[in-house]
Motif scaffolding. Structure first.
Motif, PDB file in Angstrom:
ATOM      1  N   ALA A  53       3.366  -6.992  -1.121  1.00  0.00           N
ATOM      2  CA  ALA A  53       2.505  -7.061  -1.772  1.00  0.00           C
ATOM      3  C   ALA A  53       2.601  -6.571  -3.246  1.00  0.00           C
ATOM      4  N   PHE A  54       2.117  -7.008  -4.063  1.00  0.00           N
ATOM      5  CA  PHE A  54       2.326  -6.682  -5.635  1.00  0.00           C
ATOM      6  C   PHE A  54       2.692  -5.096  -5.965  1.00  0.00           C
ATOM      7  N   ARG A  55       3.652  -5.177  -6.475  1.00  0.00           N
ATOM      8  CA  ARG A  55       4.207  -3.701  -6.730  1.00  0.00           C
ATOM      9  C   ARG A  55       4.612  -2.904  -5.519  1.00  0.00           C
ATOM     10  N   PHE A  56       4.834  -3.464  -4.348  1.00  0.00           N
ATOM     11  CA  PHE A  56       5.207  -2.820  -3.254  1.00  0.00           C
ATOM     12  C   PHE A  56       6.459  -3.329  -2.378  1.00  0.00           C
ATOM     13  N   GLN A  57       7.290  -3.961  -3.495  1.00  0.00           N
ATOM     14  CA  GLN A  57       8.203  -4.766  -2.995  1.00  0.00           C
ATOM     15  C   GLN A  57       9.400  -4.138  -2.192  1.00  0.00           C
ATOM     16  N   ASP A  58       9.249  -2.764  -2.456  1.00  0.00           N
ATOM     17  CA  ASP A  58      10.587  -1.961  -1.894  1.00  0.00           C
ATOM     18  C   ASP A  58      10.295  -1.559  -0.506  1.00  0.00           C
ATOM     19  N   LEU A  59       9.233  -1.987   0.158  1.00  0.00           N
ATOM     20  CA  LEU A  59       9.000  -1.537   1.448  1.00  0.00           C
ATOM     21  C   LEU A  59       9.851  -2.319   2.467  1.00  0.00           C
ATOM     22  N   PHE A  60      10.546  -3.397   2.144  1.00  0.00           N
ATOM     23  CA  PHE A  60      11.259  -4.314   2.968  1.00  0.00           C
ATOM     24  C   PHE A  60      12.566  -4.682   2.110  1.00  0.00           C
ATOM     25  N   GLY A  78      -1.048  -2.380   5.261  1.00  0.00           N
ATOM     26  CA  GLY A  78      -0.957  -1.528   4.274  1.00  0.00           C
ATOM     27  C   GLY A  78      -1.741  -1.863   2.827  1.00  0.00           C
ATOM     28  N   PRO A  79      -1.445  -3.066   2.480  1.00  0.00           N
ATOM     29  CA  PRO A  79      -2.242  -3.288   1.041  1.00  0.00           C
ATOM     30  C   PRO A  79      -3.643  -3.342   1.123  1.00  0.00           C
ATOM     31  N   ARG A  80      -4.372  -3.151  -0.197  1.00  0.00           N
ATOM     32  CA  ARG A  80      -5.558  -3.537  -0.185  1.00  0.00           C
ATOM     33  C   ARG A  80      -5.598  -5.063  -0.475  1.00  0.00           C
ATOM     34  N   THR A 116      -6.052 -16.556  11.012  1.00  0.00           N
ATOM     35  CA  THR A 116      -6.499 -15.221  11.749  1.00  0.00           C
ATOM     36  C   THR A 116      -5.852 -14.027  10.924  1.00  0.00           C
ATOM     37  N   LEU A 117      -6.822 -13.175  10.444  1.00  0.00           N
ATOM     38  CA  LEU A 117      -6.356 -12.099   9.621  1.00  0.00           C
ATOM     39  C   LEU A 117      -6.409 -10.797  10.415  1.00  0.00           C
ATOM     40  N   ILE A 118      -5.268 -10.289  10.537  1.00  0.00           N
ATOM     41  CA  ILE A 118      -5.034  -8.992  11.204  1.00  0.00           C
ATOM     42  C   ILE A 118      -4.741  -7.911  10.250  1.00  0.00           C
ATOM     43  N   GLN A 119      -5.841  -6.964   9.808  1.00  0.00           N
ATOM     44  CA  GLN A 119      -5.513  -6.385   8.629  1.00  0.00           C
ATOM     45  C   GLN A 119      -5.247  -4.777   8.994  1.00  0.00           C
ATOM     46  N   VAL A 120      -4.543  -4.159   8.460  1.00  0.00           N
ATOM     47  CA  VAL A 120      -4.249  -2.646   8.945  1.00  0.00           C
ATOM     48  C   VAL A 120      -4.279  -2.147   7.869  1.00  0.00           C
ATOM     49  N   HIS A 121      -5.143  -0.929   7.750  1.00  0.00           N
ATOM     50  CA  HIS A 121      -5.362  -0.252   6.358  1.00  0.00           C
ATOM     51  C   HIS A 121      -5.429   1.431   6.812  1.00  0.00           C
ATOM     52  N   ALA A 122      -5.033   2.259   6.035  1.00  0.00           N
ATOM     53  CA  ALA A 122      -5.174   3.486   6.185  1.00  0.00           C
ATOM     54  C   ALA A 122      -6.615   4.189   5.868  1.00  0.00           C
ATOM     55  N   GLY A 123      -7.466   3.462   5.206  1.00  0.00           N
ATOM     56  CA  GLY A 123      -8.766   3.791   4.863  1.00  0.00           C
ATOM     57  C   GLY A 123      -9.880   2.906   5.729  1.00  0.00           C
ATOM     58  N   GLY A 135       0.847  -1.344  -0.057  1.00  0.00           N
ATOM     59  CA  GLY A 135       0.039   0.063  -0.015  1.00  0.00           C
ATOM     60  C   GLY A 135       0.806   1.226   0.032  1.00  0.00           C
ATOM     61  N   SER A 136       0.102   2.359   0.304  1.00  0.00           N
ATOM     62  CA  SER A 136       0.850   3.639   0.109  1.00  0.00           C
ATOM     63  C   SER A 136       0.952   4.174   1.506  1.00  0.00           C
ATOM     64  N   GLY A 137       1.484   5.452   1.573  1.00  0.00           N
ATOM     65  CA  GLY A 137       1.373   6.324   2.860  1.00  0.00           C
ATOM     66  C   GLY A 137       2.453   5.912   3.614  1.00  0.00           C
ATOM     67  N   TRP A 138       3.755   5.035   3.310  1.00  0.00           N
ATOM     68  CA  TRP A 138       4.934   4.832   4.014  1.00  0.00           C
ATOM     69  C   TRP A 138       5.912   5.949   3.826  1.00  0.00           C
ATOM     70  N   THR A 139       6.715   5.869   4.808  1.00  0.00           N
ATOM     71  CA  THR A 139       7.827   6.697   4.794  1.00  0.00           C
ATOM     72  C   THR A 139       9.160   5.896   5.143  1.00  0.00           C
ATOM     73  N   PRO A 140      10.174   6.567   4.751  1.00  0.00           N
ATOM     74  CA  PRO A 140      11.568   5.648   5.272  1.00  0.00           C
ATOM     75  C   PRO A 140      11.623   5.438   6.599  1.00  0.00           C
ATOM     76  N   ASP A 141      11.041   6.225   7.619  1.00  0.00           N
ATOM     77  CA  ASP A 141      11.170   5.896   9.184  1.00  0.00           C
ATOM     78  C   ASP A 141      10.148   4.715   9.480  1.00  0.00           C
ATOM     79  N   ALA A 142       8.927   4.670   8.741  1.00  0.00           N
ATOM     80  CA  ALA A 142       8.061   3.803   8.852  1.00  0.00           C
ATOM     81  C   ALA A 142       8.485   2.330   8.462  1.00  0.00           C
ATOM     82  N   CYS A 143       9.095   2.518   7.411  1.00  0.00           N
ATOM     83  CA  CYS A 143       9.921   1.219   6.772  1.00  0.00           C
ATOM     84  C   CYS A 143      10.920   0.799   7.886  1.00  0.00           C
ATOM     85  N   GLU A 144      11.631   1.729   8.427  1.00  0.00           N
ATOM     86  CA  GLU A 144      12.845   1.223   9.561  1.00  0.00           C
ATOM     87  C   GLU A 144      12.175   0.685  10.490  1.00  0.00           C
TER      88      GLU A 144
END
Ligand SMILES: Cc1ncc(C[n+]2csc(CCOP(=O)(O)OP(=O)(O)O)c2C)c(N)n1
Ligand SMILES: [Mg+2]
Length: 572
Positions: free
Chosen positions: A240-247, A280-282, A302-309, A215-224
């Protein structure tokens, strides 16, 4: 509070003053007569905001989307009425699907002509209704700051996304005085302490957990912070799909990407997980392998889902623990759960699985051999060895991209810019925006032959703005993805999927760019070094036989399999 300062001038000048206050650095545009006043006002602030002039509005909107992804701030595209807005619409759709903050400023007919279907008139509210978070028309110059403030808040808050503002031509010329508004403040939810405690509790009782980021809304600090959290809990981490650079893909806990052509072992790992922590991701079609990784509507895990919306939670899946939170907000709190992890004594029942997940990834990521003189997997390995960790690799859509996602290793925050919407033609405009924002970073547009020619004219933009990016064009002479599906469903009935391509090297050179063809693996590394050193935009055409349709299968094998199954002319 002191009285807010007043802005004065034409509607267009007030609008541009607002863009400066909001911290806009670039505007991507194709000029139109109805918004010439805005272009003129931008002239006065050209030291603060640079104007990137594109050759097609899809280029401008795709660039604005890439700017939004790279900065977390709304990317601004400025286009003309009906024809400009329709051309720009692909970038608005991508920004919506990808949750990218973006503001499309579009010219509109003068106010007293509205609803007559005047020249190029469209009701943008109806046109963009489903594609944007908010669509509005500014009818009074003195209200420009209010609308702009709302647009920046709306585009960045909760689940980010695109906003469209229509600007009637005569409103832009009206003189007005308007109260200034300050820089927007991103509005985000935080998890409650109860939710955080439950998350820790569920994770503590897991045997085979998996962490999926996206998903979106990440920052370098959040990734750290997420890295610290993942390390403290020794979790296997997938992206997730096309968010491979978060880790960092080199990290010993990175387990691969959850997208098109997922590693089957990773898919199985997710299906067999007892706790899936999805941050983060949908949970869309691409990130669930067509809604098969999790059962609809109540997953077995057991699904724990965190989303900004908030509205995204509970769409498709009823999570055991849905948490509405921005990414920096939850990441900062999760990083501090280290002490709590001691409740399982610091040794985790899943530690060996985390190592296995990594081993599965490394095996999947190792280059594979295909027939023919061009080994694309090996070339991608050489590419990552030659690129610095902060290089930005942009891509569009097609089978060629699956090779990149599998064989490249993304190592830094925002080193990957790609459309989760699957929009072809995204790679080159995204690379133009990336190079304009980060002239000191290496920028690669990795494109397919069909994909590239949807926006290839933006090579002129790259040359005009002196942006020495490198295009790697995988030329297989076909709309490969569609041909692959065609052979599966209608074997040996090839129709509408073969391409007659231009001489891509001559095409590049005609724009004033550097161009070379790579037909054999060993030609790649020296050609890439020459391309990087060219000092102008460069294009390397990688000739891949059409037969080599994926890293693991061929057109003939797909066809034979489909024919054996009895398919001929009937979709399965
Ligand atoms: C704008 C847009 N139009 C159509 C499609 C459908 N589509 C998906 S992949 C593809 C073919 C891509 O061809 P190419 O870029 O040559 O890549 P290849 O699959 O051959 O590697 C098409 C037409 C799409 N995703 N986006
Ligand atoms: Mg192709």
């Amino acid at each position: 509070m002191p009285p807010s300062p007043t802005l004065s001038g034409s509607g267009a000048q007030i609008l541009v003053q607002c863009l400066v206050t909001q911290g806009v650095k670039k505007v991507f545009c194709v000029p139109g007569e109805s918004h010439l006043g805005v272009i003129d006002a931008l002239y006065d602030v050209r030291e603060k905001i640079s104007l990137i002039v594109c050759r097609h509005e899809s280029g401008a909107s795709n660039m604005a989307d890439a700017y939004g992804k790279l900065t977390g701030e709304p990317g601004i595209a400025l286009v003309s009425r009906g024809p400009g807005a329709t051309n720009a619409s692909i970038g608005i759709h991508t920004a919506f699907q990808d949750s990218t903050p973006l503001i499309l400023l579009v010219g509109q007919v003068q106010r007293d002509f509205i609803e007559r279907e005047a020249f190029q008139e469209i009701d943008f509210r109806r046109m963009f209704g489903q594609m944007a978070k908010w669509v509005a028309q500014i009818d009074e110059a003195k209200r420009v700051p209010e609308y702009l403030s709302h647009a920046f808040h709306c585009a960045t808050s909760g689940r980010p996304g695109p906003v469209v503002l229509a600007l009637p031509e005569d409103m832009l010329g009206d003189e007005a005085q308007a109260p200034a508004v300050p820089h927007y403040q991103r509005v985000a939810a935080s998890p409650s302490s109860y939710q955080l405690a439950r998350l820790v509790d569920l994770l503590s009782r897991a045997q085979r957990p998996i962490l999926i980021l996206g998903g979106s809304g990440w920052t370098p600090d959040a990734c750290e912070n997420i890295r610290r959290f993942a390390e403290a809990w020794r979790l296997p981490v997938a992206c997730a799909f096309r968010f491979q650079d978060l880790f960092d893909n080199e990290h010993p806990q990175y387990a691969g990407d959850v997208g098109i052509a997922i590693n089957p072992k990773l898919a199985q790992r997710i299906q067999e997980a007892d706790v899936a922590l999805v941050i983060g991701p949908r949970l869309g079609e691409m990130t669930t392998s067509g809604y098969t990784l999790f059962e609809v509507p109540v997953p077995r895990q057991t699904l724990i889902q965190v989303h900004a919306g908030a509205e995204e939670l509970g769409r498709v899946y009823a999570a055991q623990l849905p948490i509405n939170s921005g990414m920096p907000e939850i990441a900062a709190l999760l990083a501090e759960t280290r002490a709590l992890s001691q409740i399982v004594g610091g040794t985790f029942p899943w530690a060996a699985e985390t190592e296995k997940a990594r081993a599965d990834y490394l095996a999947w990521n190792a280059p594979v051999q295909v027939e023919g003189p061009l080994q694309l997997a090996e070339i991608l390995k050489q590419l990552r060895e030659r690129l610095p960790a902060d290089a930005i690799v942009c891509n569009g859509a097609g089978n060629f991209s699956a090779w990149l996602h599998r064989f490249h290793r993304y190592r830094g925050f925002k080193s990957q810019i790609g459309p989760t919407s699957g929009a072809m033609g995204y790679g080159l405009p995204a690379a133009v925006a990336a190079k304009a924002l980060h002239p000191d970073r290496a920028v690669v547009a990795y494109v397919g032959d069909g994909d590239f020619l949807m926006t290839g004219q933006e090579l002129a933009t790259a040359v005009h703005h002196r942006l020495p990016l490198v295009i790697l064009l995988v030329n297989n002479g076909i709309y490969g993805t569609i041909r692959m599906h065609q052979e599966r469903s209608y074997p040996a009935r090839v129709y509408g999927t073969t391409l007659t391509n231009p001489d891509f090297v001559a095409y590049a050179r005609a724009f004033g760019a550097f161009g070379e063809t790579v037909e054999r693996t060993e030609q790649f590394a020296p050609a890439f070094d020459r391309a990087l050193a060219a000092g102008v935009p460069a294009l390397l055409e990688l000739r891949l036989p059409a037969e080599v349709i994926t890293p693991t299968t061929t057109i003939s094998a797909i066809r034979e399999h489909a024919l054996r199954r009895g398919g001929s002319g009937k979709a399965s």
